[in-house]
Motif scaffolding. Structure first.
Motif, PDB file in Angstrom:
ATOM      1  N   ILE A  71       0.844  -1.195   0.000  1.00  0.00           N
ATOM      2  CA  ILE A  71       0.000   0.000   0.000  1.00  0.00           C
ATOM      3  C   ILE A  71       0.882   1.248   0.000  1.00  0.00           C
ATOM      4  O   ILE A  71       1.841   1.350   0.753  1.00  0.00           O
ATOM      5  N   ASN A  72       0.560   2.176  -0.862  1.00  0.00           N
ATOM      6  CA  ASN A  72       1.276   3.447  -0.922  1.00  0.00           C
ATOM      7  C   ASN A  72       0.378   4.526  -0.315  1.00  0.00           C
ATOM      8  O   ASN A  72      -0.762   4.710  -0.747  1.00  0.00           O
ATOM      9  N   ARG A  73       0.893   5.239   0.681  1.00  0.00           N
ATOM     10  CA  ARG A  73       0.077   6.205   1.418  1.00  0.00           C
ATOM     11  C   ARG A  73       0.459   7.654   1.106  1.00  0.00           C
ATOM     12  O   ARG A  73       0.295   8.533   1.942  1.00  0.00           O
ATOM     13  N   THR A  74       0.959   7.888  -0.100  1.00  0.00           N
ATOM     14  CA  THR A  74       1.392   9.246  -0.441  1.00  0.00           C
ATOM     15  C   THR A  74       0.316  10.083  -1.122  1.00  0.00           C
ATOM     16  O   THR A  74       0.528  11.270  -1.352  1.00  0.00           O
ATOM     17  N   GLU A  75      -0.829   9.484  -1.457  1.00  0.00           N
ATOM     18  CA  GLU A  75      -1.865  10.250  -2.141  1.00  0.00           C
ATOM     19  C   GLU A  75      -2.683  11.064  -1.157  1.00  0.00           C
ATOM     20  O   GLU A  75      -3.121  10.556  -0.123  1.00  0.00           O
ATOM     21  N   SER A  76      -2.892  12.316  -1.478  1.00  0.00           N
ATOM     22  CA  SER A  76      -3.650  13.207  -0.608  1.00  0.00           C
ATOM     23  C   SER A  76      -5.140  12.881  -0.650  1.00  0.00           C
ATOM     24  O   SER A  76      -5.678  12.518  -1.704  1.00  0.00           O
ATOM     25  N   PRO A  77      -5.842  13.037   0.464  1.00  0.00           N
ATOM     26  CA  PRO A  77      -7.297  12.867   0.454  1.00  0.00           C
ATOM     27  C   PRO A  77      -8.008  14.020  -0.257  1.00  0.00           C
ATOM     28  O   PRO A  77      -9.195  13.922  -0.570  1.00  0.00           O
ATOM     29  N   LEU A  78      -7.279  15.096  -0.496  1.00  0.00           N
ATOM     30  CA  LEU A  78      -7.843  16.272  -1.153  1.00  0.00           C
ATOM     31  C   LEU A  78      -7.606  16.189  -2.653  1.00  0.00           C
ATOM     32  O   LEU A  78      -6.472  16.095  -3.116  1.00  0.00           O
ATOM     33  N   GLN A  79      -8.668  16.216  -3.431  1.00  0.00           N
ATOM     34  CA  GLN A  79      -8.548  16.235  -4.887  1.00  0.00           C
ATOM     35  C   GLN A  79      -8.385  17.671  -5.373  1.00  0.00           C
ATOM     36  O   GLN A  79      -9.136  18.559  -4.965  1.00  0.00           O
ATOM     37  N   ILE A  80      -7.408  17.883  -6.252  1.00  0.00           N
ATOM     38  CA  ILE A  80      -7.190  19.225  -6.806  1.00  0.00           C
ATOM     39  C   ILE A  80      -6.985  19.107  -8.308  1.00  0.00           C
ATOM     40  O   ILE A  80      -6.080  18.415  -8.769  1.00  0.00           O
ATOM     41  N   THR A  81      -7.829  19.784  -9.064  1.00  0.00           N
ATOM     42  CA  THR A  81      -7.677  19.879 -10.510  1.00  0.00           C
ATOM     43  C   THR A  81      -7.110  21.260 -10.828  1.00  0.00           C
ATOM     44  O   THR A  81      -7.728  22.275 -10.509  1.00  0.00           O
ATOM     45  N   LEU A  82      -5.941  21.277 -11.434  1.00  0.00           N
ATOM     46  CA  LEU A  82      -5.236  22.530 -11.706  1.00  0.00           C
ATOM     47  C   LEU A  82      -5.436  22.961 -13.155  1.00  0.00           C
ATOM     48  O   LEU A  82      -5.116  22.226 -14.078  1.00  0.00           O
ATOM     49  N   GLY A  83      -5.969  24.160 -13.338  1.00  0.00           N
ATOM     50  CA  GLY A  83      -6.042  24.779 -14.658  1.00  0.00           C
ATOM     51  C   GLY A  83      -4.904  25.776 -14.778  1.00  0.00           C
ATOM     52  O   GLY A  83      -4.962  26.857 -14.184  1.00  0.00           O
ATOM     53  N   TRP A 237      -1.969  22.151   3.203  1.00  0.00           N
ATOM     54  CA  TRP A 237      -1.783  22.441   4.633  1.00  0.00           C
ATOM     55  C   TRP A 237      -3.129  22.629   5.330  1.00  0.00           C
ATOM     56  O   TRP A 237      -3.363  22.106   6.426  1.00  0.00           O
ATOM     57  N   LEU A 238      -4.034  23.344   4.699  1.00  0.00           N
ATOM     58  CA  LEU A 238      -5.333  23.627   5.309  1.00  0.00           C
ATOM     59  C   LEU A 238      -6.255  22.425   5.304  1.00  0.00           C
ATOM     60  O   LEU A 238      -6.952  22.165   6.287  1.00  0.00           O
ATOM     61  N   TRP A 239      -6.282  21.665   4.187  1.00  0.00           N
ATOM     62  CA  TRP A 239      -7.317  20.658   4.013  1.00  0.00           C
ATOM     63  C   TRP A 239      -6.777  19.285   3.586  1.00  0.00           C
ATOM     64  O   TRP A 239      -7.555  18.335   3.515  1.00  0.00           O
ATOM     65  N   GLY A 240      -5.485  19.185   3.297  1.00  0.00           N
ATOM     66  CA  GLY A 240      -4.952  17.938   2.775  1.00  0.00           C
ATOM     67  C   GLY A 240      -4.076  17.200   3.756  1.00  0.00           C
ATOM     68  O   GLY A 240      -4.414  17.041   4.940  1.00  0.00           O
ATOM     69  N   ASP A 241      -2.883  16.779   3.279  1.00  0.00           N
ATOM     70  CA  ASP A 241      -2.045  15.906   4.085  1.00  0.00           C
ATOM     71  C   ASP A 241      -0.684  16.495   4.438  1.00  0.00           C
ATOM     72  O   ASP A 241       0.244  15.766   4.793  1.00  0.00           O
ATOM     73  N   ILE A 242      -0.542  17.829   4.355  1.00  0.00           N
ATOM     74  CA  ILE A 242       0.685  18.474   4.811  1.00  0.00           C
ATOM     75  C   ILE A 242       0.443  19.062   6.189  1.00  0.00           C
ATOM     76  O   ILE A 242      -0.564  19.728   6.419  1.00  0.00           O
ATOM     77  N   GLY A 243       1.361  18.850   7.102  1.00  0.00           N
ATOM     78  CA  GLY A 243       1.189  19.358   8.466  1.00  0.00           C
ATOM     79  C   GLY A 243       0.500  18.336   9.354  1.00  0.00           C
ATOM     80  O   GLY A 243       0.465  17.146   9.083  1.00  0.00           O
ATOM     81  N   SER A 244      -0.109  18.820  10.410  1.00  0.00           N
ATOM     82  CA  SER A 244      -0.663  17.927  11.436  1.00  0.00           C
ATOM     83  C   SER A 244      -2.166  17.747  11.320  1.00  0.00           C
ATOM     84  O   SER A 244      -2.801  17.143  12.162  1.00  0.00           O
ATOM     85  N   GLN A 245      -2.784  18.303  10.249  1.00  0.00           N
ATOM     86  CA  GLN A 245      -4.233  18.180  10.102  1.00  0.00           C
ATOM     87  C   GLN A 245      -4.609  16.715   9.900  1.00  0.00           C
ATOM     88  O   GLN A 245      -3.898  15.947   9.289  1.00  0.00           O
ATOM     89  N   GLU A 246      -5.768  16.341  10.429  1.00  0.00           N
ATOM     90  CA  GLU A 246      -6.257  14.965  10.277  1.00  0.00           C
ATOM     91  C   GLU A 246      -6.980  14.838   8.956  1.00  0.00           C
ATOM     92  O   GLU A 246      -7.574  15.761   8.462  1.00  0.00           O
TER      93      GLU A 246
END
Length: 246
Positions: A71-83, A237-246
């Protein structure tokens, strides 16, 4: 010695002897000059890593024995589509590379009124392949198990329609006072980045009319290749997987 991490567009299954696809085989056989008995970590975009041992290798063909998936756990739970609006030189390359490292889910190259780059036909296809290869390399380097897709170039109107299902749609605009921290936690973000000269007032107004929220990161104007990196880092940082946020 660091074990190379390689993306292959091939099915991977534990216990199978598998030929790597042409690009992966060329990198392993010609660039890295790896030999039978050496080990790799493979991924094909299914969200898992596969340890593998080379069983046969030459300049044109590399065969591996695939181990048990991990299992690879590097994918963020936050989806971001960049234009991301097209830019000259290696600026677009940089923006794509760093966006992948920051966990973006999908990248849509945009053409806007002030775009300095115009691509059509064979030139567009060539650049799309080039940008996809950058995304692959970035995913290999940063440990991701999925490679963000690089979609065909869109106009502003096409982008606004494409991103309609995202629950938070953002357009960077340094003249607004609204910040990211003032917003509720989203599940899927659409982020629109303008060209070096900025989006026109008409484009920003159209985006806002279609449901985009104008946001500013601070008092300084960021370059087109810097803006997505800074914004993606803050979103993670606010909503994904950087920092200490759950």
């Amino acid at each position: 010695m660091r074990i190379p991490r390689i993306y292959t567009n091939s099915p991977l299954s534990e216990g199978n002897h598998t030929d790597l696809d042409e690009n992966a085989a060329q990198h392993v056989g010609r660039v890295l000059r790896m030999q039978p008995g050496q080990v790799l970590r493979l991924f094909n975009g299914d969200g898992q890593d596969y340890p593998a041992t080379i069983t046969d290798a030459n300049k044109k063909r590399v065969e591996v024995l695939v181990g048990a998936p991990e299992i690879n756990r590097t994918e963020s739970p936050l989806q971001i589509t960049l234009g991301q609006t097209l830019s000259k030189g290696d600026r677009m390359d940089y923006a794509i590379q760093k966006a992948v490292e920051m966990g973006v889910s999908c990248i849509v190259p945009l053409t806007t009124d002030r775009s300095e780059v115009k691509l059509k036909g064979d030139r567009e296809e060539k650049r799309l392949r080039h940008w996809q290869s950058i995304a692959v390399s970035a995913a290999e380097q940063c440990g991701r198990a999925r490679v963000p897709g690089i979609l065909p170039i869109m106009t502003v109107a096409q982008w606004l329609e494409y991103s309609r299902d995202c629950d938070l749609r953002l357009v960077l605009h340094h003249r607004t006072e609204q910040s990211l921290a003032s917003m509720d936690k989203p599940a899927h973000i659409a982020l629109m980045i303008g060209p070096e000269g900025g989006l026109t007032a008409e484009e920003i107004a159209l985006a806002e009319k279609e449901g985009f929220m104008a946001v500013a990161l601070g008092p300084r104007v960021l370059r087109t290749e810097t803006a997505p990196v800074a914004t993606l880092a803050l979103c993670q940082w606010l909503w994904g997987d950087i920092g200490s946020q759950e």
